[in-house]
Enzyme design. Structure first.
Site, PDB file in Angstrom:
ATOM      1  N   ARG A  23       0.834  -1.215   0.000  1.00 39.93           N
ATOM      2  CA  ARG A  23       0.000   0.000   0.000  1.00 39.93           C
ATOM      3  C   ARG A  23       0.861   1.255   0.000  1.00 39.93           C
ATOM      4  NH1 ARG A  23      -3.586  -0.951   5.055  1.00 39.93           N
ATOM      5  NH2 ARG A  23      -1.548  -1.602   5.751  1.00 39.93           N
ATOM      6  N   ASN A  41      -6.065  -3.408   2.291  1.00 39.91           N
ATOM      7  CA  ASN A  41      -5.898  -4.834   2.564  1.00 39.91           C
ATOM      8  C   ASN A  41      -7.256  -5.457   2.817  1.00 39.91           C
ATOM      9  OD1 ASN A  41      -3.109  -4.721   2.435  1.00 39.91           O
ATOM     10  ND2 ASN A  41      -2.831  -4.571   4.637  1.00 39.91           N
TER      11      ASN A  41
END
Length: 95
Positions: A23, A41
């Site tokens: 990320r 996630n």
């Protein structure tokens, strides 16, 4: 005048994609490329992303992620979506 050719994609990434900076790298590179969207996630260990911009820039983002040392993308499910507009790229709360 340059024609806008923006597209939007909804992508699920599978493999070693959590706990490896996925990320963080996605946000850094997407901002550098001027892409809009978000990444998060999921409970099953995959990562979900919506990304909007020029197709070449989106491809460049995915290639960049695939070439990170600890990230290993085994599979991707990609779906095209209507362009929404918006500004910035951010980490969305985990599902």
């Amino acid at each position: 005048m340059e024609q806008e050719t923006k597209i939007r994609k909804h992508i699920y990434f599978y493999g070693r994609v959590q706990g490896v900076g996925f990320r963080y790298y996605a946000v850094q590179k997407a901002e550098e490329l001027g892409l809009n969207g978000w990444v998060r996630n999921l409970y099953d260990g995959s990562v979900e992303m919506e990304v909007e911009g020029e197709e070449a820039d989106i491809d460049q983002l995915i290639l960049f992620l695939q070439n990170r040392t600890y990230i290993w993308i085994e599979d991707m499910k990609v779906k095209s979506m209507p362009v929404e507009g918006g500004y910035g790229f951010y980490v969305k709360e985990d599902e």
